[in-house]
Design an enzyme around this catalytic site. Structure first.
Site, mmCIF file in Angstrom:
data_model
loop_
_atom_site.group_PDB
_atom_site.id
_atom_site.type_symbol
_atom_site.label_atom_id
_atom_site.label_comp_id
_atom_site.label_asym_id
_atom_site.label_seq_id
_atom_site.Cartn_x
_atom_site.Cartn_y
_atom_site.Cartn_z
ATOM 1 N N GLU A 1 43.184 44.318 39.634
ATOM 2 C CA GLU A 1 42.120 45.105 39.008
ATOM 3 C C GLU A 1 41.201 44.227 38.159
ATOM 4 O O GLU A 1 39.992 44.471 38.081
ATOM 5 C CB GLU A 1 42.720 46.233 38.164
ATOM 6 C CG GLU A 1 43.512 47.262 38.954
ATOM 7 C CD GLU A 1 42.691 47.973 40.017
ATOM 8 O OE1 GLU A 1 41.441 47.997 39.895
ATOM 9 O OE2 GLU A 1 43.283 48.492 40.982
ATOM 10 N N HIS B 1 34.497 40.326 39.576
ATOM 11 C CA HIS B 1 33.540 40.519 40.660
ATOM 12 C C HIS B 1 32.275 41.190 40.126
ATOM 13 O O HIS B 1 31.148 40.794 40.456
ATOM 14 C CB HIS B 1 34.190 41.379 41.750
ATOM 15 C CG HIS B 1 33.338 41.592 42.965
ATOM 16 N ND1 HIS B 1 33.680 42.467 43.964
ATOM 17 C CD2 HIS B 1 32.157 41.060 43.336
ATOM 18 C CE1 HIS B 1 32.746 42.457 44.900
ATOM 19 N NE2 HIS B 1 31.813 41.601 44.548
#
Length: 546
Positions: A460, A466
């Site tokens: 996560e 990202h």
């Protein structure tokens, strides 16, 4: 520019007021584009205007609806849920503005594609594609029916998730029912549980209670009750929702000319058609079947022997409540990995520190905790992220790690303020939140993570990174707004650190004496990655295919 636009001390009334104001502001912009003279449509007065309002809308929308997942105030969660319904209905309305769609069609016909930057060109093409997927090329009667159907679908989905988040089911077990007379669940786990006046332990269906019980409790009936309750959460209410939702999705797909909801979804993915998915899963099923059957035989033999030793009835089946338990036993037997002992080496503070060190070293980032930042709960921490080379602030992220009533019950990364270019050309920083449900620390013991939870943490957090490292110009392509087939790829790659010896050694520190995982146990842990791999994959392919 270090600007976090989000606000977490909103009252229920403020949520409602700001929701209405957001709808009003956004509607005005769409109306301005929709009333343009077709012959006067330009990039500046249509596409750029839509991109700018999309950013403003998304930041405020996510602020308002994220509160339903994390706010400690029930009235705020309720107001946030209602805001989500109202904004989702508004989203459907705006996505089906045929007047705006026609202006975009006109723009595509008139503008020289070379005059647009590649991302702007892609933004225009994506809006036109989404317009077609919303039926804007179809007759008005079908558009109207589709709009009504989509609004019903949206409201049902929101209600479904609300029911799960608000679930407060409690199961009561005696000490013997939890297997404490002969091993069973660890004493530190029981010591942290609430008890009734007649000395029964209260177990919730939150992940720390559910997963440990079905993995470690050797009493079949206790596991059965826990598994049944977990997969029966909100059974009556959510079953009624699914009975309405499934045919509505099929109806929407049919109105758009698709054979099924699956075909509608897959059109934007690499697979394209459900037949391709079925073929792939069938091939995977056949390849994994021998290994899956071999592991199944091992588990059944293990169950048969344990039932004989403990005096339980052997039914020659691997029931749903048996799977996790016997997979855990397999790891102990084949690889000598005891996860209840192993977790003592993974205090959440240590894992968090090393996780951040790895991502900072790997990607040239610098994290700084913001001590006095506003949050939605005292347990939440906030960090600023800078580019180590330039010193530029890229974003911020929140960590909300422990379970509480009304909170989102799984683990997820929420993209709250996407990174993109603002109307003045400056870059908006990213703000994200990582929400998990790890075991809370007690007076005597810190929060200790199972190795599987360490993997979830890394996965996560990969989504956080990202999002923060995005360099997209438009919100539509920012962070996790990538093609669906690629969405999980960065996190899946980055979570592999939890199976490498060197980072595992770095992130392990026994909570009592500070020692790292012994080399022999470390070696067994790495090898245990192959435990049950055939059964897990075979079951996944089998369930999907069937």
């Amino acid at each position: 520019m270090d600007v976090n636009k989000l606000q977490w001390d909103l009252t229920a009334d403020q949520v409602r007021t700001r929701t209405d104001a957001l709808i009003h502001r956004t509607l005005q912009v769409y109306d301005s584009v929709g009333t343009l003279d077709i012959g006067e449509v330009t990039y500046e007065n249509s596409l750029k205007v839509l991109a700018n309002v999309e950013n403003e809308y998304v930041v405020e929308q996510r602020n308002l609806i994220f509160l339903r997942y994390v706010s400690q105030h029930e009235d705020v969660r309720a107001a946030s849920t209602e805001a989500d319904k109202k904004l989702s209905e508004f989203d459907v309305d705006m996505s089906m503005r045929s007047d705006v769609f026609q202006r975009l069609v006109a723009l595509q016909e008139r503008i020289n594609p070379k005059a647009l930057k590649p991302e702007a060109k892609r933004y225009m093409e994506r809006l036109l594609k989404l317009g077609q997927r919303n039926g804007l090329h179809l007759p008005n009667k079908i558009q109207s029916e589709l709009k009504d159907t989509k609004k019903q679908i949206s409201e049902l989905c929101i209600e479904f998730m609300k029911n799960l988040n608000e679930d407060t089911t409690i199961l009561l077990f005696t000490r013997d029912e939890l297997g404490m007379s002969h091993g069973g669940l660890p004493e530190d786990f029981l010591g942290d549980l609430e008890k009734t006046d007649d000395d029964k332990y209260k177990l919730t269906l939150k992940y720390p209670h559910y997963m440990l019980t079905i993995k470690e409790c050797y009493i079949p009936e206790t596991r059965r009750k826990m598994e049944t309750a977990f997969y029966s959460r909100c059974k009556d209410a959510n079953t009624r929702i699914l009975e309405k939702l499934i045919p509505l999705r099929a109806k929407a797909a049919e109105l758009l000319g698709f054979c099924s909801h699956a075909d509608f979804v897959l059109e934007m993915n690499m697979a394209k058609k459900k037949e391709n998915v079925a073929k792939f899963l069938d091939q995977l099923y056949q390849k994994l079947k021998p290994l899956g059957e071999e592991e199944r035989s091992f588990i059944l033999d293990l169950k048969r022997k344990e039932c004989a030793e403990r005096g339980f009835k052997y039914d020659s089946m691997i029931n749903a409540w048996d799977m996790y338990y016997y997979m855990t036993q397999t790891e102990k037997i084949k690889y000598s990995v005891n996860h209840n002992y192993l977790k003592e080496f993974f205090p959440v503070e240590v894992v968090t520190t090393i996780l951040m060190d790895i991502y900072q070293d790997l990607l040239g980032l610098s994290f700084t905790q913001l001590k006095h930042a506003q949050t939605w709960h005292n347990d939440v921490t906030v960090y600023s992220v800078q580019d180590s080379l330039t010193g530029n602030v890229l974003g911020q992220f929140y960590l909300d790690l422990y379970p509480r009533d009304g909170k989102y019950g799984h683990a997820a990364c929420f993209d709250l303020q996407p990174g993109c270019l603002l109307p003045d050309g400056k870059r908006q920083i990213v703000v994200s939140a990582l929400v998990t449900n790890f075991t809370k620390p007690t007076k005597n013991v810190p929060s200790l993570l199972q190795h599987a939870e360490v993997a979830i943490f890394f996965h996560e957090f990969g989504h956080i990174i990202h999002q923060i490292c995005t360099q997209a110009d438009f919100v539509m392509f920012s962070g996790g707004n990538v093609e669906t087939d690629f969405l999980e790829a960065p996190s899946q790659m980055l979570e592999n650190w939890v199976w490498e010896k060197e980072p595992l050694k770095r992130m392990s520190r026994h909570y009592k004496n500070g020692s790292s995982i012994p080399d022999d146990l470390l070696e067994k842990l790495v090898q245990s990655r192959l435990a049950n791999i055939g059964k897990k994959s075979y079951k996944l392919a089998s369930d999907c295919f069937q």
